[in-house]
Design a protein around this motif. Structure first.
Motif, PDB file in Angstrom:
ATOM      1  N   LYS A   9       0.829  -1.207   0.000  1.00 55.02           N
ATOM      2  CA  LYS A   9       0.000   0.000   0.000  1.00 55.02           C
ATOM      3  C   LYS A   9       0.867   1.262   0.000  1.00 55.02           C
ATOM      4  N   LEU A  10       0.467   2.257  -0.797  1.00 54.50           N
ATOM      5  CA  LEU A  10       1.193   3.525  -0.846  1.00 54.50           C
ATOM      6  C   LEU A  10       1.308   4.117   0.550  1.00 54.50           C
ATOM      7  N   GLY A  11       2.494   4.624   0.878  1.00 53.69           N
ATOM      8  CA  GLY A  11       2.719   5.237   2.182  1.00 53.69           C
ATOM      9  C   GLY A  11       3.236   4.290   3.251  1.00 53.69           C
ATOM     10  N   THR A  12       3.256   2.983   2.969  1.00 54.92           N
ATOM     11  CA  THR A  12       3.758   2.006   3.930  1.00 54.92           C
ATOM     12  C   THR A  12       5.246   2.234   4.165  1.00 54.92           C
ATOM     13  N   GLU A  13       5.641   2.266   5.428  1.00 53.58           N
ATOM     14  CA  GLU A  13       7.050   2.460   5.762  1.00 53.58           C
ATOM     15  C   GLU A  13       7.754   1.112   5.814  1.00 53.58           C
ATOM     16  N   LEU A  14       8.869   1.017   5.093  1.00 52.63           N
ATOM     17  CA  LEU A  14       9.672  -0.197   5.030  1.00 52.63           C
ATOM     18  C   LEU A  14      11.133   0.171   5.233  1.00 52.63           C
ATOM     19  N   GLU A  15      11.978  -0.837   5.412  1.00 52.96           N
ATOM     20  CA  GLU A  15      13.415  -0.615   5.469  1.00 52.96           C
ATOM     21  C   GLU A  15      14.070  -1.444   4.378  1.00 52.96           C
ATOM     22  N   VAL A  16      15.165  -0.911   3.830  1.00 50.40           N
ATOM     23  CA  VAL A  16      15.947  -1.633   2.836  1.00 50.40           C
ATOM     24  C   VAL A  16      17.298  -1.932   3.471  1.00 50.40           C
ATOM     25  N   GLN A  17      17.662  -3.208   3.492  1.00 45.85           N
ATOM     26  CA  GLN A  17      18.945  -3.588   4.066  1.00 45.85           C
ATOM     27  C   GLN A  17      20.010  -3.503   2.978  1.00 45.85           C
ATOM     28  N   ILE A  18      20.929  -2.573   3.149  1.00 44.95           N
ATOM     29  CA  ILE A  18      22.018  -2.388   2.192  1.00 44.95           C
ATOM     30  C   ILE A  18      23.309  -2.718   2.928  1.00 44.95           C
ATOM     31  N   ARG A  19      23.898  -3.823   2.550  1.00 44.23           N
ATOM     32  CA  ARG A  19      25.041  -4.402   3.248  1.00 44.23           C
ATOM     33  C   ARG A  19      24.661  -4.639   4.706  1.00 44.23           C
ATOM     34  N   LYS A  32      23.692  -2.221   6.938  1.00 44.69           N
ATOM     35  CA  LYS A  32      22.847  -1.153   7.475  1.00 44.69           C
ATOM     36  C   LYS A  32      21.439  -1.254   6.907  1.00 44.69           C
ATOM     37  N   THR A  33      20.483  -0.669   7.619  1.00 46.08           N
ATOM     38  CA  THR A  33      19.125  -0.579   7.087  1.00 46.08           C
ATOM     39  C   THR A  33      18.783   0.893   6.891  1.00 46.08           C
ATOM     40  N   PHE A  34      18.066   1.180   5.809  1.00 50.42           N
ATOM     41  CA  PHE A  34      17.689   2.541   5.451  1.00 50.42           C
ATOM     42  C   PHE A  34      16.170   2.638   5.341  1.00 50.42           C
ATOM     43  N   HIS A  35      15.639   3.715   5.881  1.00 47.94           N
ATOM     44  CA  HIS A  35      14.198   3.948   5.888  1.00 47.94           C
ATOM     45  C   HIS A  35      13.707   4.263   4.475  1.00 47.94           C
ATOM     46  N   GLY A  36      12.553   3.702   4.124  1.00 50.65           N
ATOM     47  CA  GLY A  36      11.940   3.975   2.828  1.00 50.65           C
ATOM     48  C   GLY A  36      10.424   3.974   2.933  1.00 50.65           C
ATOM     49  N   VAL A  37       9.787   4.518   1.908  1.00 51.27           N
ATOM     50  CA  VAL A  37       8.333   4.602   1.867  1.00 51.27           C
ATOM     51  C   VAL A  37       7.845   4.083   0.519  1.00 51.27           C
ATOM     52  N   VAL A  38       6.750   3.322   0.522  1.00 51.77           N
ATOM     53  CA  VAL A  38       6.161   2.834  -0.723  1.00 51.77           C
ATOM     54  C   VAL A  38       5.550   4.028  -1.463  1.00 51.77           C
ATOM     55  N   VAL A  39       5.949   4.185  -2.737  1.00 53.38           N
ATOM     56  CA  VAL A  39       5.464   5.289  -3.570  1.00 53.38           C
ATOM     57  C   VAL A  39       5.031   4.736  -4.925  1.00 53.38           C
ATOM     58  N   LYS A  40       4.446   5.595  -5.746  1.00 57.04           N
ATOM     59  CA  LYS A  40       4.099   5.188  -7.108  1.00 57.04           C
ATOM     60  C   LYS A  40       5.375   4.845  -7.855  1.00 57.04           C
ATOM     61  N   LYS A  41       5.262   3.965  -8.826  1.00 54.37           N
ATOM     62  CA  LYS A  41       6.439   3.495  -9.551  1.00 54.37           C
ATOM     63  C   LYS A  41       6.904   4.471 -10.635  1.00 54.37           C
ATOM     64  N   ARG A  42       6.372   5.657 -10.649  1.00 52.94           N
ATOM     65  CA  ARG A  42       6.772   6.666 -11.627  1.00 52.94           C
ATOM     66  C   ARG A  42       7.789   7.578 -10.956  1.00 52.94           C
ATOM     67  N   PHE A  43       9.088   7.268 -11.135  1.00 48.50           N
ATOM     68  CA  PHE A  43      10.161   7.946 -10.410  1.00 48.50           C
ATOM     69  C   PHE A  43      10.725   9.146 -11.151  1.00 48.50           C
ATOM     70  N   TYR A  44       9.898  10.079 -11.515  1.00 51.34           N
ATOM     71  CA  TYR A  44      10.449  11.271 -12.152  1.00 51.34           C
ATOM     72  C   TYR A  44       9.583  12.472 -11.860  1.00 51.34           C
ATOM     73  N   ASP A  45      10.153  13.635 -12.081  1.00 51.65           N
ATOM     74  CA  ASP A  45       9.442  14.897 -11.877  1.00 51.65           C
ATOM     75  C   ASP A  45       9.195  15.511 -13.251  1.00 51.65           C
ATOM     76  N   LYS A  46       7.951  15.727 -13.598  1.00 45.61           N
ATOM     77  CA  LYS A  46       7.619  16.281 -14.926  1.00 45.61           C
ATOM     78  C   LYS A  46       8.236  17.657 -15.149  1.00 45.61           C
ATOM     79  N   HIS A  47       8.539  18.359 -14.081  1.00 50.15           N
ATOM     80  CA  HIS A  47       9.033  19.724 -14.190  1.00 50.15           C
ATOM     81  C   HIS A  47      10.550  19.800 -14.125  1.00 50.15           C
ATOM     82  N   TYR A  48      11.220  18.674 -14.355  1.00 52.35           N
ATOM     83  CA  TYR A  48      12.677  18.619 -14.312  1.00 52.35           C
ATOM     84  C   TYR A  48      13.282  19.469 -15.401  1.00 52.35           C
ATOM     85  N   LYS A  49      14.254  20.300 -15.031  1.00 53.16           N
ATOM     86  CA  LYS A  49      14.974  21.142 -16.009  1.00 53.16           C
ATOM     87  C   LYS A  49      16.463  20.869 -15.871  1.00 53.16           C
ATOM     88  N   LYS A  50      17.134  20.731 -17.007  1.00 53.62           N
ATOM     89  CA  LYS A  50      18.575  20.463 -17.002  1.00 53.62           C
ATOM     90  C   LYS A  50      19.357  21.677 -16.585  1.00 53.62           C
TER      91      LYS A  50
END
Length: 101
Positions: A71-81, A83-101
């Motif tokens: 579910k969107l907004g669910t708090e999870l952790e990702v184990q990287i090596r 350590k664990t890092f906090h993360g949140v479930v989000v939509k799978k569209r990982f970009y900002d439409k208003h991105y400018k170079k």
């Protein structure tokens, strides 16, 4: 890693339903394929792919997790090596439409 139709059917017949989700990390650590996804210390899935997005300047990943944690907004952790890092479930569209170079 690609999961074929046979694997998805097998997961459902074993009583475990899994879903592909997007996770946004609060840290700059980059999750990689195979890293564990945790919820309150319990392993609930694994990273399928991860990277740092240029348009949003955030670390994100796609993961295959138990459907209970998809579910969107669910708090999870990702184990990287080690350590664990906090993360949140989000939509799978990982970009900002208003991105400018």
């Amino acid at each position: 890693e690609f999961i074929g139709k046979e694997a998805l059917v097998e997961q459902k017949t074993n009583g475990v339903s899994k879903r592909v989700i997007g996770i946004e990390l609060s840290d700059r650590a980059i999750p990689r394929h195979g890293y564990k996804i945790l919820h309150e210390g319990e392993e609930v899935g694994e990273v399928t792919t991860g990277y740092h997005t240029i348009s949003t300047d955030k670390s994100v990943c796609m993961a295959l997790v138990d459907a209970r944690y998809a579910k969107l907004g669910t708090e999870l952790e990702v184990q990287i090596r080690k350590k664990t890092f906090h993360g949140v479930v989000v939509k799978k569209r990982f970009y900002d439409k208003h991105y400018k170079k």
